[in-house]
Design a protein around this motif. Structure first.
Motif, PDB file in Angstrom:
ATOM      1  N   UNK A 266      32.155 121.412  66.567  1.00 34.62           N
ATOM      2  CA  UNK A 266      30.862 122.071  66.641  1.00 34.62           C
ATOM      3  C   UNK A 266      30.987 123.550  66.273  1.00 34.62           C
ATOM      4  N   UNK A 267      32.052 124.205  66.745  1.00 34.48           N
ATOM      5  CA  UNK A 267      32.276 125.609  66.413  1.00 34.48           C
ATOM      6  C   UNK A 267      32.486 125.799  64.918  1.00 34.48           C
ATOM      7  N   UNK A 268      33.303 124.920  64.313  1.00 30.62           N
ATOM      8  CA  UNK A 268      33.530 125.001  62.862  1.00 30.62           C
ATOM      9  C   UNK A 268      32.229 124.791  62.100  1.00 30.62           C
ATOM     10  N   UNK A 269      31.415 123.841  62.568  1.00 30.60           N
ATOM     11  CA  UNK A 269      30.139 123.578  61.907  1.00 30.60           C
ATOM     12  C   UNK A 269      29.221 124.799  61.998  1.00 30.60           C
ATOM     13  N   UNK A 270      29.180 125.439  63.183  1.00 31.94           N
ATOM     14  CA  UNK A 270      28.350 126.631  63.360  1.00 31.94           C
ATOM     15  C   UNK A 270      28.821 127.760  62.435  1.00 31.94           C
ATOM     16  N   UNK A 271      30.143 127.955  62.374  1.00 32.57           N
ATOM     17  CA  UNK A 271      30.689 129.009  61.512  1.00 32.57           C
ATOM     18  C   UNK A 271      30.353 128.752  60.048  1.00 32.57           C
ATOM     19  N   UNK A 272      30.456 127.495  59.617  1.00 36.92           N
ATOM     20  CA  UNK A 272      30.152 127.163  58.226  1.00 36.92           C
ATOM     21  C   UNK A 272      28.673 127.378  57.920  1.00 36.92           C
ATOM     22  N   UNK A 273      27.808 126.976  58.850  1.00 36.03           N
ATOM     23  CA  UNK A 273      26.367 127.141  58.641  1.00 36.03           C
ATOM     24  C   UNK A 273      25.998 128.626  58.591  1.00 36.03           C
ATOM     25  N   UNK A 274      26.520 129.388  59.544  1.00 34.30           N
ATOM     26  CA  UNK A 274      26.226 130.831  59.572  1.00 34.30           C
ATOM     27  C   UNK A 274      26.785 131.514  58.330  1.00 34.30           C
ATOM     28  N   UNK A 275      28.011 131.133  57.936  1.00 33.16           N
ATOM     29  CA  UNK A 275      28.615 131.729  56.740  1.00 33.16           C
ATOM     30  C   UNK A 275      27.835 131.406  55.477  1.00 33.16           C
ATOM     31  N   UNK A 276      27.402 130.145  55.357  1.00 32.98           N
ATOM     32  CA  UNK A 276      26.612 129.753  54.190  1.00 32.98           C
ATOM     33  C   UNK A 276      25.279 130.481  54.160  1.00 32.98           C
ATOM     34  N   UNK A 277      24.660 130.634  55.335  1.00 33.96           N
ATOM     35  CA  UNK A 277      23.376 131.334  55.411  1.00 33.96           C
ATOM     36  C   UNK A 277      23.521 132.809  55.072  1.00 33.96           C
TER      37      UNK A 277
ATOM     38  N   UNK B  86      23.717 133.805  51.152  1.00 32.86           N
ATOM     39  CA  UNK B  86      22.608 133.775  50.196  1.00 32.86           C
ATOM     40  C   UNK B  86      21.673 134.969  50.405  1.00 32.86           C
ATOM     41  N   UNK B  87      20.722 135.120  49.512  1.00 30.88           N
ATOM     42  CA  UNK B  87      19.848 136.297  49.510  1.00 30.88           C
ATOM     43  C   UNK B  87      19.012 136.388  50.786  1.00 30.88           C
ATOM     44  N   UNK B  88      18.394 135.275  51.165  1.00 33.22           N
ATOM     45  CA  UNK B  88      17.532 135.271  52.346  1.00 33.22           C
ATOM     46  C   UNK B  88      18.335 135.576  53.597  1.00 33.22           C
ATOM     47  N   UNK B  89      19.521 134.958  53.711  1.00 33.85           N
ATOM     48  CA  UNK B  89      20.370 135.198  54.874  1.00 33.85           C
ATOM     49  C   UNK B  89      20.791 136.644  54.989  1.00 33.85           C
ATOM     50  N   UNK B  90      21.131 137.265  53.869  1.00 31.38           N
ATOM     51  CA  UNK B  90      21.528 138.671  53.898  1.00 31.38           C
ATOM     52  C   UNK B  90      20.385 139.557  54.365  1.00 31.38           C
ATOM     53  N   UNK B  91      19.156 139.229  53.928  1.00 25.49           N
ATOM     54  CA  UNK B  91      18.001 140.014  54.356  1.00 25.49           C
ATOM     55  C   UNK B  91      17.766 139.859  55.859  1.00 25.49           C
ATOM     56  N   UNK B  92      17.899 138.625  56.366  1.00 24.83           N
ATOM     57  CA  UNK B  92      17.708 138.379  57.799  1.00 24.83           C
ATOM     58  C   UNK B  92      18.776 139.083  58.627  1.00 24.83           C
ATOM     59  N   UNK B  93      20.027 139.009  58.153  1.00 26.10           N
ATOM     60  CA  UNK B  93      21.110 139.674  58.872  1.00 26.10           C
ATOM     61  C   UNK B  93      20.928 141.192  58.867  1.00 26.10           C
TER      62      UNK B  93
END
Length: 210
Positions: free
Chosen positions: A59-70, A73-80
Protein backbone atom coordinates in the motif's frame (compact mmCIF):
# COMPACT_ATOMS: atom_id res chain seq x y z
CA UNK A 1 35.68 -27.49 25.47
CA UNK A 2 37.50 -26.04 22.47
CA UNK A 3 35.07 -27.77 20.14
CA UNK A 4 32.06 -26.49 22.12
CA UNK A 5 33.44 -22.97 22.06
CA UNK A 6 34.01 -23.17 18.31
CA UNK A 7 30.46 -24.46 17.72
CA UNK A 8 29.04 -21.72 19.97
CA UNK A 9 30.86 -18.96 18.07
CA UNK A 10 29.85 -20.48 14.73
CA UNK A 11 26.24 -20.57 15.88
CA UNK A 12 26.40 -16.92 16.96
CA UNK A 13 27.86 -15.90 13.60
CA UNK A 14 24.88 -17.52 11.88
CA UNK A 15 22.07 -16.60 14.29
CA UNK A 16 22.93 -13.00 15.28
CA UNK A 17 22.86 -11.48 11.75
CA UNK A 18 19.73 -13.46 10.95
CA UNK A 19 17.89 -12.35 14.11
CA UNK A 20 18.89 -8.70 13.65
CA UNK A 21 17.85 -8.75 9.99
CA UNK A 22 14.48 -10.31 10.81
CA UNK A 23 13.99 -7.81 13.64
CA UNK A 24 14.66 -4.85 11.35
CA UNK A 25 12.35 -6.25 8.67
CA UNK A 26 9.65 -6.87 11.27
CA UNK A 27 9.93 -3.26 12.47
CA UNK A 28 9.79 -1.89 8.91
CA UNK A 29 6.76 -4.02 8.00
CA UNK A 30 5.01 -3.14 11.26
CA UNK A 31 5.61 0.57 10.68
CA UNK A 32 4.39 0.48 7.08
CA UNK A 33 1.34 -1.54 8.11
CA UNK A 34 0.17 1.59 9.93
CA UNK A 35 -0.91 2.90 6.52
CA UNK A 36 -3.71 0.34 6.52
CA UNK A 37 -5.87 2.80 8.48
CA UNK A 38 -6.50 4.42 5.10
CA UNK A 39 -8.54 1.38 4.09
CA UNK A 40 -12.25 0.95 4.96
CA UNK A 41 -12.92 -0.21 8.51
CA UNK A 42 -14.34 -3.55 7.33
CA UNK A 43 -11.13 -4.31 5.45
CA UNK A 44 -9.02 -3.39 8.48
CA UNK A 45 -11.08 -5.72 10.67
CA UNK A 46 -10.76 -8.58 8.20
CA UNK A 47 -6.97 -8.11 7.87
CA UNK A 48 -6.62 -7.93 11.65
CA UNK A 49 -8.72 -11.07 12.21
CA UNK A 50 -6.74 -13.03 9.62
CA UNK A 51 -3.42 -11.52 10.77
CA UNK A 52 -2.37 -10.51 7.27
CA UNK A 53 0.99 -8.71 7.45
CA UNK A 54 3.04 -6.97 4.82
CA UNK A 55 0.11 -5.47 2.93
CA UNK A 56 1.13 -2.08 4.28
CA UNK A 57 4.37 -2.33 2.28
CA UNK A 58 2.43 -2.75 -0.97
CA UNK A 59 0.00 0.00 0.00
CA UNK A 60 2.86 2.39 0.81
CA UNK A 61 4.57 1.65 -2.52
CA UNK A 62 1.28 2.20 -4.33
CA UNK A 63 0.75 5.55 -2.55
CA UNK A 64 4.30 6.67 -3.39
CA UNK A 65 3.85 5.72 -7.05
CA UNK A 66 0.50 7.51 -7.30
CA UNK A 67 1.81 10.65 -5.60
CA UNK A 68 4.98 10.58 -7.72
CA UNK A 69 3.03 10.16 -10.94
CA UNK A 70 0.67 12.97 -9.97
CA UNK A 71 3.50 15.30 -9.01
CA UNK A 72 5.23 14.68 -12.34
CA UNK A 73 2.45 16.05 -14.55
CA UNK A 74 1.40 19.67 -15.11
CA UNK A 75 -1.76 19.59 -13.01
CA UNK A 76 -0.02 17.84 -10.12
CA UNK A 77 2.79 20.39 -10.08
CA UNK A 78 0.26 23.22 -9.94
CA UNK A 79 -1.61 21.56 -7.05
CA UNK A 80 1.61 20.88 -5.16
CA UNK A 81 2.73 24.46 -5.68
CA UNK A 82 -0.59 25.75 -4.35
CA UNK A 83 -0.45 23.42 -1.32
CA UNK A 84 3.17 24.38 -0.65
CA UNK A 85 2.25 28.07 -0.67
CA UNK A 86 -0.61 27.48 1.78
CA UNK A 87 1.56 25.51 4.24
CA UNK A 88 4.30 28.15 4.15
CA UNK A 89 1.82 30.76 5.40
CA UNK A 90 0.97 28.85 8.58
CA UNK A 91 3.03 30.04 11.60
CA UNK A 92 5.30 27.42 13.27
CA UNK A 93 4.27 24.82 10.70
CA UNK A 94 6.04 26.69 7.91
CA UNK A 95 9.34 26.64 9.82
CA UNK A 96 9.22 22.88 10.35
CA UNK A 97 7.93 22.17 6.85
CA UNK A 98 10.52 24.38 5.13
CA UNK A 99 13.40 22.78 7.01
CA UNK A 100 12.25 19.21 6.39
CA UNK A 101 11.48 19.89 2.72
CA UNK A 102 14.87 21.48 2.14
CA UNK A 103 16.64 18.47 3.65
CA UNK A 104 14.53 15.94 1.74
CA UNK A 105 15.00 17.83 -1.54
CA UNK A 106 18.75 17.80 -0.99
CA UNK A 107 18.94 14.12 -0.04
CA UNK A 108 16.56 12.62 -2.58
CA UNK A 109 17.02 14.92 -5.54
CA UNK A 110 18.72 13.26 -8.50
CA UNK A 111 20.78 16.40 -9.04
CA UNK A 112 21.81 16.74 -5.40
CA UNK A 113 25.34 16.09 -4.18
CA UNK A 114 24.54 15.26 -0.55
CA UNK A 115 25.84 11.89 0.60
CA UNK A 116 27.16 11.08 -2.87
CA UNK A 117 30.82 11.10 -1.86
CA UNK A 118 32.74 9.41 0.95
CA UNK A 119 35.89 11.14 2.17
CA UNK A 120 38.70 10.42 4.58
CA UNK A 121 39.22 13.13 7.20
CA UNK A 122 41.23 13.62 10.38
CA UNK A 123 38.77 13.51 13.28
CA UNK A 124 38.51 14.26 16.18
CA UNK A 125 42.12 15.40 16.11
CA UNK A 126 45.06 15.50 13.76
CA UNK A 127 46.57 12.09 13.17
CA UNK A 128 43.28 10.21 13.80
CA UNK A 129 41.37 9.32 10.64
CA UNK A 130 37.75 8.43 9.98
CA UNK A 131 35.29 8.21 7.08
CA UNK A 132 32.78 11.01 6.50
CA UNK A 133 30.30 12.07 3.84
CA UNK A 134 30.15 15.31 1.89
CA UNK A 135 26.77 17.03 2.33
CA UNK A 136 27.43 20.28 0.49
CA UNK A 137 29.36 23.52 0.87
CA UNK A 138 29.06 26.44 3.32
CA UNK A 139 27.48 29.58 1.96
CA UNK A 140 26.55 33.18 2.69
CA UNK A 141 27.57 34.46 6.15
CA UNK A 142 29.22 31.21 7.27
CA UNK A 143 31.47 31.07 4.20
CA UNK A 144 32.47 34.70 4.74
CA UNK A 145 33.73 33.93 8.27
CA UNK A 146 35.67 30.82 7.28
CA UNK A 147 38.35 32.77 5.45
CA UNK A 148 40.25 31.88 2.31
CA UNK A 149 40.14 28.50 0.67
CA UNK A 150 37.38 26.17 -0.46
CA UNK A 151 35.43 24.47 2.31
CA UNK A 152 33.12 21.46 2.36
CA UNK A 153 30.22 20.65 4.65
CA UNK A 154 30.93 17.17 6.02
CA UNK A 155 28.91 14.74 8.12
CA UNK A 156 31.00 12.51 10.41
CA UNK A 157 28.87 9.50 11.46
CA UNK A 158 29.30 7.57 14.69
CA UNK A 159 29.85 3.81 14.95
CA UNK A 160 27.95 1.49 14.88
CA UNK A 161 24.91 3.81 14.59
CA UNK A 162 25.54 6.16 11.65
CA UNK A 163 22.32 8.12 12.25
CA UNK A 164 24.15 10.03 14.97
CA UNK A 165 27.21 12.09 14.22
CA UNK A 166 28.76 15.52 13.79
CA UNK A 167 28.42 18.26 11.20
CA UNK A 168 31.70 20.02 10.52
CA UNK A 169 33.15 22.29 7.85
CA UNK A 170 36.59 21.38 6.57
CA UNK A 171 38.91 22.64 3.88
CA UNK A 172 38.64 20.64 0.68
CA UNK A 173 42.41 20.09 0.83
CA UNK A 174 41.92 18.31 4.20
CA UNK A 175 39.40 15.84 2.72
CA UNK A 176 40.62 12.86 0.75
CA UNK A 177 37.96 11.63 -1.67
CA UNK A 178 37.53 7.86 -1.63
CA UNK A 179 36.69 5.64 -4.59
CA UNK A 180 34.47 3.39 -2.47
CA UNK A 181 30.72 3.83 -2.84
CA UNK A 182 28.55 5.30 -0.10
CA UNK A 183 27.08 1.83 0.56
CA UNK A 184 30.55 0.35 1.03
CA UNK A 185 31.54 3.21 3.33
CA UNK A 186 28.40 2.74 5.44
CA UNK A 187 29.07 -1.00 5.79
CA UNK A 188 32.64 -0.19 6.82
CA UNK A 189 31.38 2.25 9.48
CA UNK A 190 28.53 0.11 10.84
CA UNK A 191 30.76 -2.97 11.08
CA UNK A 192 33.37 -0.93 13.02
CA UNK A 193 35.96 -1.69 10.37
CA UNK A 194 35.31 -5.43 10.19
CA UNK A 195 33.76 -5.37 6.71
CA UNK A 196 36.54 -3.83 4.64
CA UNK A 197 35.77 -2.80 1.04
CA UNK A 198 38.00 -4.80 -1.27
CA UNK A 199 38.86 -7.32 1.45
CA UNK A 200 40.65 -6.98 4.80
CA UNK A 201 44.33 -6.16 4.97
CA UNK A 202 46.80 -8.18 6.99
CA UNK A 203 47.45 -6.53 10.33
CA UNK A 204 50.72 -7.24 12.10
CA UNK A 205 50.37 -6.82 15.85
CA UNK A 206 53.75 -6.15 17.45
CA UNK A 207 54.19 -7.22 21.05
CA UNK A 208 55.21 -4.49 23.48
CA UNK A 209 57.78 -6.87 24.98
CA UNK A 210 59.60 -7.50 21.72
Amino acid sequence: MLALRKWLLSGLLVIVPLVITLGVLNWIIGTLDQTLWLLPEQWQTWLSDHKVRGLGVLLTLAILLVVGATASNFVGKRLLGWGDAVVRRIPVVRSIYSSVKQVSDTLFSENGNAFRTAVLVQWPREGVWTIAFVTGAPGNEVAAHLGEGEFLSVYVPTTPNPTGGYFVMLKRSDCIELKMSVDEALKYIVSMGVVVPGGPATVAVKSSNS
